[in-house]
Design an enzyme around this catalytic site. Sequence first.
Site, short mmCIF file in Angstrom:
data_model
loop_
_atom_site.label_atom_id
_atom_site.label_comp_id
_atom_site.label_asym_id
_atom_site.label_seq_id
_atom_site.Cartn_x
_atom_site.Cartn_y
_atom_site.Cartn_z
N THR A 168 31.98 34.93 36.71
CA THR A 168 33.07 35.87 36.90
C THR A 168 34.17 35.21 37.72
OG1 THR A 168 32.36 36.76 39.05
CG2 THR A 168 31.38 37.74 37.07
N ASP A 169 35.33 35.82 37.73
CA ASP A 169 36.32 35.51 38.75
C ASP A 169 35.94 36.35 39.97
OD1 ASP A 169 38.57 34.64 40.13
OD2 ASP A 169 39.89 34.86 38.42
N TRP A 170 36.75 36.30 41.00
CA TRP A 170 36.42 36.93 42.28
C TRP A 170 36.17 38.43 42.10
CZ3 TRP A 170 36.29 34.34 47.09
CH2 TRP A 170 36.13 35.16 48.21
N ALA A 171 34.91 38.83 42.27
CA ALA A 171 34.51 40.24 42.32
C ALA A 171 34.87 41.02 41.06
CB ALA A 171 35.11 40.93 43.55
#
Length: 749
Positions: free
Chosen positions: A288-291
Amino acid sequence: MQLRKQLKTYGLIALTLLIVGCKSTKTDTPTSSITFLDPQIEAILKKLTIEEKAGQLNLIPMPDAPSEQHLKQIREGKIGSILKSNGTAQNLRLQKIAVEESKSGIPILFQEDVIHGYKTIAPIPLAEAASWDMEAIRKSAAVAAREASAAGIHLTYAPMVDVARDPRWGRILETAGEDPYLSSKASFARVKGFQESGQHSFQNVLGCVKHFAGYGASLAGRDYNIQDFSERELRETYLPSFQAAIDAGVASLMCAYSAYDGVPLTANTFLMQDVLRGEMGYKGLVMTDWATIKNLVSTGIAENDSIATIMAFNSGIDMDMSSYKYVALIPKLVKEGKITINQVDNAVRQVLMLKKKAGLFDNPYAYFDAEREKNELLSAQNKAETKDIALKSMVLLKNENVLPISNAIKKIAIIGPLAKAKRDLLGWWECKGNADDVTSIYDGLKAEFGDKIEFTYAQGCEIDSFKVAGEKFIPEAIETAKKADMVIMVLGEEFWMSGEGGGTASLHLPSAQEKLIAEIAKTNKPIVSVIVSGRPYVLTQIAQNSDAVLQAWMPGTMGGEAVAEILSGKFNPSGKLPVTFPFHEGQVPIFYNYRKTSHSFESGPKNNRYSTTHRDVQNKPLYLFGFGLSYTTYHYSDIELSSATMTKNGSLEATIKVTNTGKIAGREIVQLYLHDEVCSVTRPLKELKDFTILNLEPGQTKTATFNITPDKLEFIGIDYKKTIEPGKFTLFIGRNSDDLNKIGFEVVN
């Protein structure tokens, strides 16, 4: 016995793995990209509890010193990867805890945003693309890899290969610009530079191509925004540079914050499974990207974190960055039968394969050599190779015979809010770069010319947020200019004004810079404007008030020296724009390869209103894609073809002779474009399909040769598959996307 010693006893015997198909139900396993079982990894996997497996999928940020809670989680096997932890000392300590004190003994994979350099910072990626020099781009990535790996980093979140056509979007600085072909070439080169330049794995870093896919289609230049676009645009514009990274062997991939067809990428099974894993043949890890798992709840796609986690797993996301949802929820979801153990095992296999590629199972401490770290960071070789691409990246946009600076010039006034800037030359993603290691443009010029020229300085104005500030400094700047033979204006934006979250509505230089140069122009002194920016600005007024304009971008650690060498003439500028510079911000989004329409893009001498033009401003941009001047001149001959026809499976050769008609050596980037005259779907007026670089001495002629192969003629057909239709094509070769010679040929069955 430590696990790393046990693992060495296993060989690399490939076994067949039954691939379980992906369906829409929660409990089915997504299509796996793993085509064989590695005995070494299977031995590790067999010994892990479900909690330890979930821990391997957990990527956490650690920007500061580790807390006691962090150390406890490492010992419990609940942290598989860490980002933002840097330096051999700290990372060695954490690695020893993971290997020697945790039950599983699995090493940690350390990750970082090494976007365009680690300690020796290169020009921003958009600037690097302006070099059109794939070997220089590869070397730049290799510098970043050597330094990052010496500082205990295993994986970088690069290359960023999003295609961007709206300069209001702050992250355009991380891209290679607006063109899929140029972006693909840069994507391939950067992956090779990161992953394969060193002889040993511990001299490289693993790449992570991002953001899959279409993140560059920002709505009104605002970051993290949802922008819908067609499947045709997805396939023609946004996927090719990802395919290039996959073809280069990129080790991992990051999904985008954004959505495609209304479905966020973190939960988009069509893109992440059918297209990425199926059509594009990607077999590596997806993170994923951040969160972004939590973001599924924020966007209203998922009702709660559990549903969001299930969605992410079903779409094929292997690693969870910073949301802590996998480590917290996977054991429970497996127990409840909402995620299968096969899904979990496949994801863990991807993580373990990544760690094996990094060489961590051979020697988990190989990256932690304090002496190597000391010698590698800011080494002479790294600085030299970084300056080389800085020089090649700068684009001369205008020159009314004032550059290079002549021996007749004895006094120069350096004016502008960025003349003495250092931090701003590094750009938004400075990683571990330090302003103290940067030579400012002012200092670079003084060092280059020594006592041959007397330099004076005036700030001119301030950059204070986006507000107009520091106009009180303009009178002093005017007086300083009056006493000089030439004025060098150093204008642009501060580092924080572009980059992630750096969307802007205006594309005019911030503060009072346009007013400043207008007042300086009234002194009638020759003006050279050097632009420091992470994006294309509307430089119309700047160009009108300047005799020369150099787009220096955010040029990195060696940027000040590079600017000085170009202005002095020691280096002949050769960069070409990888992105269009608008004449007016109302033209945005603007790019060179619009689709052919029923009406002309030119209003003609009679200003025909029934054309696809603006009524209030010129239709052409200020500076075209592929544009860039030199201190010498070139002549292009007519194009010659080896044949007037080619079959759909054949090829033909196109050649053109280029002559350096000036008095100094130069480096010319020769560009080839194609246009399909009649097609079953609307096609661009022209598309970049090849380019080459010729180094020419004064008076020298060289032949640029291009091989026209079927892949250059393919397009996405009505059925969304690549195809070639027989018929007439126009081939263009020249110095930029508009100044081109052309010739026709025909494709036959």
